[in-house]
Scaffold this motif. Structure first.
Motif, PDB file in Angstrom:
ATOM      1  N   ILE A 205      34.976  11.064  32.618  1.00 15.17           N
ATOM      2  CA  ILE A 205      35.173  12.478  32.275  1.00 15.17           C
ATOM      3  C   ILE A 205      34.232  13.368  33.091  1.00 15.17           C
ATOM      4  O   ILE A 205      34.631  14.448  33.558  1.00 15.17           O
ATOM      5  N   ILE A 206      32.987  12.937  33.276  1.00 16.36           N
ATOM      6  CA  ILE A 206      32.042  13.753  34.062  1.00 16.36           C
ATOM      7  C   ILE A 206      32.527  13.892  35.505  1.00 16.36           C
ATOM      8  O   ILE A 206      32.542  14.995  36.069  1.00 16.36           O
ATOM      9  N   VAL A 207      32.959  12.795  36.114  1.00 15.93           N
ATOM     10  CA  VAL A 207      33.453  12.850  37.495  1.00 15.93           C
ATOM     11  C   VAL A 207      34.701  13.724  37.571  1.00 15.93           C
ATOM     12  O   VAL A 207      34.832  14.585  38.460  1.00 15.93           O
ATOM     13  N   GLY A 208      35.628  13.525  36.639  1.00 13.85           N
ATOM     14  CA  GLY A 208      36.841  14.340  36.628  1.00 13.85           C
ATOM     15  C   GLY A 208      36.542  15.810  36.445  1.00 13.85           C
ATOM     16  O   GLY A 208      37.171  16.675  37.076  1.00 13.85           O
ATOM     17  N   TYR A 209      35.568  16.112  35.601  1.00 14.72           N
ATOM     18  CA  TYR A 209      35.179  17.507  35.346  1.00 14.72           C
ATOM     19  C   TYR A 209      34.617  18.154  36.611  1.00 14.72           C
ATOM     20  O   TYR A 209      34.977  19.291  36.964  1.00 14.72           O
ATOM     21  N   LEU A 210      33.748  17.428  37.303  1.00 19.61           N
ATOM     22  CA  LEU A 210      33.144  17.969  38.526  1.00 19.61           C
ATOM     23  C   LEU A 210      34.189  18.200  39.615  1.00 19.61           C
ATOM     24  O   LEU A 210      34.121  19.186  40.361  1.00 19.61           O
ATOM     25  N   VAL A 211      35.178  17.306  39.686  1.00 20.36           N
ATOM     26  CA  VAL A 211      36.247  17.473  40.674  1.00 20.36           C
ATOM     27  C   VAL A 211      37.161  18.630  40.295  1.00 20.36           C
ATOM     28  O   VAL A 211      37.669  19.364  41.152  1.00 20.36           O
ATOM     29  N   ALA A 212      37.364  18.835  38.984  1.00 20.47           N
ATOM     30  CA  ALA A 212      38.256  19.903  38.514  1.00 20.47           C
ATOM     31  C   ALA A 212      37.673  21.294  38.741  1.00 20.47           C
ATOM     32  O   ALA A 212      38.418  22.280  38.836  1.00 20.47           O
ATOM     33  N   LEU A 213      36.343  21.395  38.843  1.00 21.47           N
ATOM     34  CA  LEU A 213      35.705  22.707  39.016  1.00 21.47           C
ATOM     35  C   LEU A 213      36.212  23.445  40.257  1.00 21.47           C
ATOM     36  O   LEU A 213      36.694  24.586  40.146  1.00 21.47           O
ATOM     37  N   PRO A 214      36.130  22.852  41.450  1.00 18.99           N
ATOM     38  CA  PRO A 214      36.616  23.580  42.633  1.00 18.99           C
ATOM     39  C   PRO A 214      38.141  23.729  42.664  1.00 18.99           C
ATOM     40  O   PRO A 214      38.662  24.514  43.464  1.00 18.99           O
ATOM     41  N   MET A 215      38.861  22.997  41.796  1.00 19.37           N
ATOM     42  CA  MET A 215      40.312  23.102  41.753  1.00 19.37           C
ATOM     43  C   MET A 215      40.778  24.291  40.910  1.00 19.37           C
ATOM     44  O   MET A 215      41.970  24.578  40.833  1.00 19.37           O
ATOM     45  N   GLY A 216      39.827  24.990  40.292  1.00 18.73           N
ATOM     46  CA  GLY A 216      40.166  26.168  39.484  1.00 18.73           C
ATOM     47  C   GLY A 216      40.814  25.830  38.157  1.00 18.73           C
ATOM     48  O   GLY A 216      41.509  26.670  37.568  1.00 18.73           O
ATOM     49  N   LEU A 217      40.577  24.623  37.642  1.00 13.29           N
ATOM     50  CA  LEU A 217      41.198  24.202  36.395  1.00 13.29           C
ATOM     51  C   LEU A 217      40.304  24.420  35.175  1.00 13.29           C
ATOM     52  O   LEU A 217      40.679  24.076  34.060  1.00 13.29           O
ATOM     53  N   ILE A 218      39.122  24.990  35.399  1.00 10.96           N
ATOM     54  CA  ILE A 218      38.170  25.168  34.303  1.00 10.96           C
ATOM     55  C   ILE A 218      37.811  26.644  34.167  1.00 10.96           C
ATOM     56  O   ILE A 218      37.472  27.306  35.148  1.00 10.96           O
ATOM     57  N   SER A 219      37.892  27.144  32.953  1.00  5.31           N
ATOM     58  CA  SER A 219      37.509  28.529  32.656  1.00  5.31           C
ATOM     59  C   SER A 219      36.366  28.536  31.648  1.00  5.31           C
ATOM     60  O   SER A 219      36.425  27.838  30.632  1.00  5.31           O
ATOM     61  N   PHE A 220      35.334  29.303  31.946  1.00  4.21           N
ATOM     62  CA  PHE A 220      34.176  29.378  31.066  1.00  4.21           C
ATOM     63  C   PHE A 220      34.173  30.648  30.211  1.00  4.21           C
ATOM     64  O   PHE A 220      33.157  30.981  29.597  1.00  4.21           O
ATOM     65  N   SER A 221      35.293  31.343  30.166  1.00  2.00           N
ATOM     66  CA  SER A 221      35.342  32.586  29.377  1.00  2.00           C
ATOM     67  C   SER A 221      35.082  32.321  27.903  1.00  2.00           C
ATOM     68  O   SER A 221      34.405  33.093  27.221  1.00  2.00           O
ATOM     69  N   GLY A 222      35.603  31.208  27.394  1.00  2.00           N
ATOM     70  CA  GLY A 222      35.389  30.873  25.993  1.00  2.00           C
ATOM     71  C   GLY A 222      33.943  30.547  25.691  1.00  2.00           C
ATOM     72  O   GLY A 222      33.453  30.829  24.597  1.00  2.00           O
ATOM     73  N   VAL A 223      33.243  29.969  26.670  1.00  2.00           N
ATOM     74  CA  VAL A 223      31.831  29.639  26.478  1.00  2.00           C
ATOM     75  C   VAL A 223      31.016  30.922  26.353  1.00  2.00           C
ATOM     76  O   VAL A 223      30.129  31.043  25.510  1.00  2.00           O
ATOM     77  N   ALA A 224      31.323  31.890  27.191  1.00  2.00           N
ATOM     78  CA  ALA A 224      30.594  33.164  27.147  1.00  2.00           C
ATOM     79  C   ALA A 224      30.806  33.886  25.831  1.00  2.00           C
ATOM     80  O   ALA A 224      29.897  34.544  25.308  1.00  2.00           O
ATOM     81  N   GLN A 225      32.005  33.781  25.261  1.00  3.89           N
ATOM     82  CA  GLN A 225      32.313  34.478  24.014  1.00  3.89           C
ATOM     83  C   GLN A 225      31.794  33.759  22.783  1.00  3.89           C
ATOM     84  O   GLN A 225      31.628  34.370  21.725  1.00  3.89           O
ATOM     85  N   ALA A 226      31.512  32.456  22.883  1.00  4.51           N
ATOM     86  CA  ALA A 226      31.066  31.686  21.719  1.00  4.51           C
ATOM     87  C   ALA A 226      29.651  32.082  21.320  1.00  4.51           C
ATOM     88  O   ALA A 226      28.811  32.412  22.161  1.00  4.51           O
ATOM     89  N   ASP A 227      29.382  32.040  20.018  1.00  4.43           N
ATOM     90  CA  ASP A 227      28.047  32.340  19.513  1.00  4.43           C
ATOM     91  C   ASP A 227      27.078  31.227  19.908  1.00  4.43           C
ATOM     92  O   ASP A 227      27.469  30.076  20.116  1.00  4.43           O
ATOM     93  N   TRP A 228      25.796  31.599  19.952  1.00  4.92           N
ATOM     94  CA  TRP A 228      24.791  30.586  20.245  1.00  4.92           C
ATOM     95  C   TRP A 228      24.583  29.665  19.050  1.00  4.92           C
ATOM     96  O   TRP A 228      24.382  28.470  19.201  1.00  4.92           O
TER      97      TRP A 228
END
Length: 448
Positions: A205-228
């Motif tokens: 999963i870690i390798v797949g995640y790192l490869v998916a980053l430059p492919m534009g398949l990951i959005s961090f908008s939900g992380v920014a909106q989540a409470d701490w």
């Protein structure tokens, strides 16, 4: 592993507390071994019902928090509840094929209400465990585990294609990403040794995640909106009691009891070098059930002992329940911070697909292994064969019961419930059961 200054007696003593500098990393190691498997069921169910991102984050957060508390109850005990052995608790995959159609047809509150009732049924079985074990001989439980893996596999391949309802489902980038995760996972699992081999899923999963980053398949908008930080909210989803949904989950809870018994026995035998006592088995199954009901109140799905951690106890040779309790405390801590859950939900469906295809395949393999230990005479082959035929046939041809009520359709949609019921009933009514049970090896119980 314990340092050399600790005796083997300490290593196999469930009540021994090692020094914190050893206990903390050993406890976190248990969390790493189960983390992905614990959060995957809520991710799958949320994806299947097209839940909004904030709901998915909420379900993942609840899964971490409840798994941590359930682990603390199982290891430290709460009166007669809890095996008080090194058992790691987490969200059960077994219920996913049943909960998806319930959530799709009757809503998430109906799924939670059914889980609440199923947990009480499992706790009742734990209390009377000596009197009901005859319902779940290896031919029944092996068939059940095999069916669970087979029925879940289409879900894994749906993820590999990009997820349920994805506009670009089957796109080459999803398929290649899932394939990469599968290859990395298998490579780490098969070519590394010791603890590293247990981390194959996480590595993939870690390798797949790192490869998916430059492919534009990951959005961090939900992380920014989540409470701490956020406290758990009981009844945020709510409980709705739909009879047919309750029946489905109660049947699953009863059958899953056998899985719990096997995990408790495997942990005690592999870690403490002895058979589990009846008190440990009863307390462990009651903890599974009551923690599952507690989970429904706190917006999580049924809890069960995690098999991968059974192997980890045997691998490390450390049977201290306090080590596992430290891991449970870490999960509770992670469940209080929604940003952790939000990060988990950014994992692309294809990445999860490559991992869960292996997970589900291994569940099916575990069922085959259990059946291989059974005397596959004509009687037992009928029990397994007819159960598999009914489960897979109904799953493949839903038009056969299209005229049934909505509730009955929800109960039959997974196929697993029908298959489990057929296995239990056939085992009870076909001749030869008494001889089979008489011949079955029953572990001797030490004095309590």
């Amino acid at each position: 592993m314990f340092s050399h200054e600790h005796s083997k007696e300490h290593a196999t003593d469930v009540n021994y507390m090692p020094p914190l500098f050893e206990a903390i990393p050993l406890g976190i190691q248990h969390v790493l071994a189960m983390f992905v498997a614990n959060v995957t069921p809520p991710l799958i169910i949320a994806n299947a019902i097209d839940a909004p991102p904030e709901m998915t984050v909420f379900l993942v957060q609840a899964a971490m928090f409840v798994a941590g508390l359930a682990t603390l109850v199982q290891t430290l005990g709460l009166g007669p509840v809890g095996a008080k052995v090194p058992i790691v608790m987490g969200t059960s995959f077994s219920f996913v094929p049943v909960l998806i159609p319930i959530a799709q047809n009757s809503g998430l509150p109906a799924a939670m209400g059914a889980c609440f009732a199923g947990g009480l049924a499992m706790a009742l079985v734990g209390y009377f465990i000596r009197h009901v074990r005859f319902l779940f001989p290896p031919v029944v439980t092996g068939t059940f585990v095999l069916l669970t893996g087979i029925i879940l596999l289409p879900v894994g391949f749906a993820y590999a294609g990009g997820g349920f309802g994805a506009a670009d489902f089957g796109d080459a980038r999803h398929l290649w990403l899932a394939f990469l995760v599968l290859v990395v996972t298998l490579g780490v699992n098969q070519f590394f040794k010791g603890f590293m081999s247990e981390m194959g899923i996480l590595a993939g999963i870690i390798v797949g995640y790192l490869v998916a980053l430059p492919m534009g398949l990951i959005s961090f908008s939900g992380v920014a909106q989540a409470d701490w930080a956020a406290l758990p909210r009981p009844f945020a989803i709510g409980l709705e009691f739909v009879p047919v949904a309750i029946i489905s989950v109660v049947v699953m809870s009863l059958v899953t009891t056998a899985e719990s018994i096997g995990d408790i026995a495997g942990t005690v035998i592999g870690g403490a070098n002895r058979e589990p006592t009846s008190k440990e088995l009863s307390g462990g199954v009651m903890a599974d059930g009551l923690c599952s009901s507690f989970a429904a109140i706190f917006n999580a799905f049924p809890q069960i002992s995690f098999s991968q951690n059974v192997g980890l106890v045997a691998l490390t040779g450390v049977a201290s329940r306090y080590v596992v309790a430290i891991g449970g405390a870490f999960l509770v801590f992670a469940g209080l911070f929604p940003k952790v859950g939000a990060i988990v939900t950014t994992i692309p469906s294809a990445v999860l697909g490559g991992a869960v295809i292996i997970m589900f395949g291994m569940i099916a393999s575990a069922g085959i292994k259990m059946l291989s230990l059974v005397d596959l005479n004509k009687r037992n082959m009928v029990v397994a064969g007819v159960s598999i035929a009914v489960a897979l046939g109904l799953k493949a041809q839903p038009d056969l019961y299209a005229g049934a009520s909505e509730g009955v359709r929800a109960m039959l949609d997974s196929g697993l419930i029908a298959g489990a019921v057929v296995a239990i009933v056939l085992n009870l009514v076909l001749p030869g059961r008494e001889r089979e049970l008489h011949d079955e090896v029953v572990p001797s119980q030490p004095a309590e």
